[in-house]
Write an enzyme that holds these catalytic residues in place. Structure first.
Site, PDB file in Angstrom:
ATOM      1  N   MET A  33      -0.504   7.576   2.638  1.00  0.00           N
ATOM      2  CA  MET A  33       0.152   7.224   3.900  1.00  0.00           C
ATOM      3  C   MET A  33       1.359   6.315   3.651  1.00  0.00           C
ATOM      4  O   MET A  33       2.474   6.646   4.025  1.00  0.00           O
ATOM      5  CB  MET A  33      -0.840   6.527   4.845  1.00  0.00           C
ATOM      6  CG  MET A  33      -1.910   7.433   5.398  1.00  0.00           C
ATOM      7  SD  MET A  33      -1.271   8.744   6.457  1.00  0.00           S
ATOM      8  CE  MET A  33      -0.783   7.842   7.920  1.00  0.00           C
ATOM      9  N   HIS A  71      -8.411   7.826  19.884  1.00  0.00           N
ATOM     10  CA  HIS A  71      -7.754   9.061  19.413  1.00  0.00           C
ATOM     11  C   HIS A  71      -8.614   9.750  18.353  1.00  0.00           C
ATOM     12  O   HIS A  71      -8.830  10.959  18.381  1.00  0.00           O
ATOM     13  CB  HIS A  71      -6.372   8.702  18.851  1.00  0.00           C
ATOM     14  CG  HIS A  71      -5.734   9.764  18.010  1.00  0.00           C
ATOM     15  ND1 HIS A  71      -6.082   9.977  16.691  1.00  0.00           N
ATOM     16  CD2 HIS A  71      -4.793  10.687  18.297  1.00  0.00           C
ATOM     17  CE1 HIS A  71      -5.369  10.977  16.210  1.00  0.00           C
ATOM     18  NE2 HIS A  71      -4.576  11.426  17.165  1.00  0.00           N
ATOM     19  N   LYS A  86      -6.032   3.982  18.805  1.00  0.00           N
ATOM     20  CA  LYS A  86      -6.122   4.866  17.632  1.00  0.00           C
ATOM     21  C   LYS A  86      -7.581   5.257  17.379  1.00  0.00           C
ATOM     22  O   LYS A  86      -7.893   6.400  17.015  1.00  0.00           O
ATOM     23  CB  LYS A  86      -5.517   4.177  16.397  1.00  0.00           C
ATOM     24  CG  LYS A  86      -5.665   4.958  15.084  1.00  0.00           C
ATOM     25  CD  LYS A  86      -4.957   6.302  15.154  1.00  0.00           C
ATOM     26  CE  LYS A  86      -4.822   7.069  13.858  1.00  0.00           C
ATOM     27  NZ  LYS A  86      -5.921   7.142  12.958  1.00  0.00           N
ATOM     28  N   GLY A 102       0.855  -1.191   0.000  1.00  0.00           N
ATOM     29  CA  GLY A 102       0.000   0.000   0.000  1.00  0.00           C
ATOM     30  C   GLY A 102       0.883   1.230   0.000  1.00  0.00           C
ATOM     31  O   GLY A 102       1.421   1.616   1.040  1.00  0.00           O
ATOM     32  N   LEU A 103       1.049   1.832  -1.174  1.00  0.00           N
ATOM     33  CA  LEU A 103       1.976   2.974  -1.293  1.00  0.00           C
ATOM     34  C   LEU A 103       1.208   4.232  -1.681  1.00  0.00           C
ATOM     35  O   LEU A 103       1.643   5.021  -2.511  1.00  0.00           O
ATOM     36  CB  LEU A 103       3.061   2.647  -2.323  1.00  0.00           C
ATOM     37  CG  LEU A 103       3.898   1.392  -1.992  1.00  0.00           C
ATOM     38  CD1 LEU A 103       4.747   0.973  -3.185  1.00  0.00           C
ATOM     39  CD2 LEU A 103       4.795   1.635  -0.780  1.00  0.00           C
ATOM     40  N   GLY A 104       0.063   4.410  -1.056  1.00  0.00           N
ATOM     41  CA  GLY A 104      -0.748   5.608  -1.307  1.00  0.00           C
ATOM     42  C   GLY A 104      -0.229   6.775  -0.487  1.00  0.00           C
ATOM     43  O   GLY A 104       0.956   6.861  -0.175  1.00  0.00           O
ATOM     44  N   TYR A 145     -12.639  13.847  16.542  1.00  0.00           N
ATOM     45  CA  TYR A 145     -13.974  14.291  16.126  1.00  0.00           C
ATOM     46  C   TYR A 145     -14.483  15.385  17.065  1.00  0.00           C
ATOM     47  O   TYR A 145     -15.008  16.409  16.632  1.00  0.00           O
ATOM     48  CB  TYR A 145     -14.985  13.129  16.188  1.00  0.00           C
ATOM     49  CG  TYR A 145     -15.061  12.238  14.977  1.00  0.00           C
ATOM     50  CD1 TYR A 145     -13.924  11.643  14.450  1.00  0.00           C
ATOM     51  CD2 TYR A 145     -16.279  11.957  14.384  1.00  0.00           C
ATOM     52  CE1 TYR A 145     -14.008  10.790  13.362  1.00  0.00           C
ATOM     53  CE2 TYR A 145     -16.371  11.117  13.292  1.00  0.00           C
ATOM     54  CZ  TYR A 145     -15.227  10.531  12.789  1.00  0.00           C
ATOM     55  OH  TYR A 145     -15.312   9.697  11.716  1.00  0.00           O
ATOM     56  N   ASP A 175       2.186  -2.198  -4.501  1.00  0.00           N
ATOM     57  CA  ASP A 175       0.918  -1.484  -4.594  1.00  0.00           C
ATOM     58  C   ASP A 175       0.211  -1.994  -5.851  1.00  0.00           C
ATOM     59  O   ASP A 175       0.867  -2.506  -6.759  1.00  0.00           O
ATOM     60  CB  ASP A 175       1.191   0.025  -4.718  1.00  0.00           C
ATOM     61  CG  ASP A 175      -0.058   0.857  -4.497  1.00  0.00           C
ATOM     62  OD1 ASP A 175      -0.259   1.341  -3.372  1.00  0.00           O
ATOM     63  OD2 ASP A 175      -0.856   1.003  -5.457  1.00  0.00           O
TER      64      ASP A 175
HETATM   65  O1  LIG Z   1      -4.779  10.511  13.155  1.00  0.00           O
HETATM   66  C1  LIG Z   1      -4.854  10.752  11.972  1.00  0.00           C
HETATM   67  O2  LIG Z   1      -3.891  10.942  11.225  1.00  0.00           O
HETATM   68  C2  LIG Z   1      -6.218  10.824  11.353  1.00  0.00           C
HETATM   69  O3  LIG Z   1      -7.184  10.528  12.302  1.00  0.00           O
HETATM   70  C3  LIG Z   1      -6.309   9.865  10.213  1.00  0.00           C
HETATM   71  O4  LIG Z   1      -6.304   8.553  10.729  1.00  0.00           O
HETATM   72  C4  LIG Z   1      -7.458  10.105   9.265  1.00  0.00           C
HETATM   73  O5  LIG Z   1      -7.419  11.390   8.759  1.00  0.00           O
HETATM   74  C5  LIG Z   1      -8.766   9.803   9.873  1.00  0.00           C
HETATM   75  O6  LIG Z   1      -8.935   8.403   9.807  1.00  0.00           O
HETATM   76  C6  LIG Z   1      -9.934  10.471   9.216  1.00  0.00           C
HETATM   77  O7  LIG Z   1     -11.049   9.957   9.848  1.00  0.00           O
HETATM   78  P1  LIG Z   1     -12.501  10.339   9.442  1.00  0.00           P
HETATM   79  O8  LIG Z   1     -12.614  10.139   7.956  1.00  0.00           O
HETATM   80  O9  LIG Z   1     -13.352   9.386  10.203  1.00  0.00           O
HETATM   81  O10 LIG Z   1     -12.688  11.765   9.817  1.00  0.00           O
END
Ligand SMILES: O=C(O)[C@H](O)[C@@H](O)[C@H](O)[C@H](O)COP(=O)(O)O
Length: 296
Positions: free
Chosen positions: A11, A167, A164, A7-9, A172, A30
């Site tokens: 991230m 987190h 995570k 997965g080389l997108g 949100y 990928d």
């Molecule tokens: O910590 C992070 O780098 C972000 O949280 C990352 O994981 C991503 O941007 C979210 O998954 C978006 O999540 P939503 O699409 O649910 O807002």
């Protein structure tokens, strides 16, 4: 050390670059032939020296599950899979049990930091057996910020993705609070400089934070966010956080409201508010706003 990265997108691609800059030997796969080093998972496994470490950065859900299914037929006992996508912690536990029967080890890693991680380092939250975590520690060290922070071994398999998920639930709630503060200041006839107010809060105040920095950046580009629609998607982690709160009977009103605010953002009109309007009209004769002919 040597690592296979699938997965080389946005991230995975940036992570591969950071790992290589820190001296690791990354072999990437990928589905996009333009970015990959090998043409198949089989070739990736063949190119890695046993015992192998393979890190997945594939979209959550079926793409991750399918990749792990295929990998489980290619890897050998003693190899280690690190799932770095946004898997649900319950799936991590099931997978780890299944892979254990083949002698394949499994670690789950929550990765935070988005597109900025390549330069700033990522927040890495891992779950798994201590010996598996220890084995992959040089990789975690290379990905986390140079300050040495940004890392936790949160517990056994599933704990990395669980923290995570929490987190992201917090993310949100924090974003929603900034959003509501923005709307309130913009709606008032008292505040002349909304972007400047947020900017001033970046130093000295209780709410200074990276999310605030990013909001200021967005408002510099477009002070009234005029180019955007008020429409917000979600990738599932907020839903899982709310579900986990329900499972543990933990009150989580802020995170829940923030999630529901996103759902509301996707509606052209609100069926629920139609019911409110209809009932006020029924019991009190209160005025309603009628749909125009082409809306009805
Ligand atoms: O910590 C992070 O780098 C972000 O949280 C990352 O994981 C991503 O941007 C979210 O998954 C978006 O999540 P939503 O699409 O649910 O807002």
């Amino acid at each position: 050390m040597q690592l296979g990265l699938i997965g080389l997108g946005k991230m995975g691609g940036n992570m591969a670059t950071r790992l290589r800059e820190k001296g690791h030997d990354v072999i990437g796969f990928d589905y996009n032939p333009e970015v990959r080093d090998v043409d198949s998972l089989a070739e990736l496994v063949q190119r890695l020296e046993a015992p192998r470490i393979v890190w997945l950065m594939v979209p959550a859900g079926e793409p991750t599950a399918a990749t792990i299914r295929e990998l489980s037929g290619l890897l050998e006992a003693g190899d280690l899979i690190i799932e770095g996508g946004n898997s649900h912690y319950v799936d991590d536990r099931k997978r780890a049990d299944e892979l254990k029967e083949l002698g394949i080890h499994y670690v789950d890693a929550g990765v935070s930091g988005g597109v900025w991680g390549r330069q700033n380092g990522y927040g890495i939250m891992v779950g798994g057996a201590p010996e598996d975590i220890e084995r992959a520690k040089p990789i975690f060290d290379a990905l986390t910020p140079d300050s040495g922070g940004g890392y936790v071994h949160a517990g056994g398999v599933g704990a990395g993705h669980f923290v995570k998920m929490v987190h992201n639930g917090i993310e949100y709630g924090m974003m929603q609070a900034f959003a509501e503060g923005y709307e309130l200041m913009a709606a008032s006839d008292i505040v002349d400089d909304v972007p400047g107010t947020f900017d001033s809060w970046r130093e000295g105040t209780v709410v200074r934070s990276w999310l605030l920095d990013l909001l200021v950046r967005a408002l510099e580009e477009d002070p009234e966010l005029a180019g955007l629609r008020g429409y917000a998607q979600d990738s599932g982690e907020g839903r899982w956080t709310v579900q986990a709160a329900v499972d543990h009977a933990v009150p989580a009103p802020v995170i829940t409201a923030a999630l529901f605010a996103r759902f509301a953002s996707r509606q052209e009109d609100s069926p629920a508010m139609k019911v409110i309007a209809a009932l006020r009209n029924q019991f009190g004769g209160h005025a309603v706003t009628r749909a125009t002919e082409d809306q009805a």
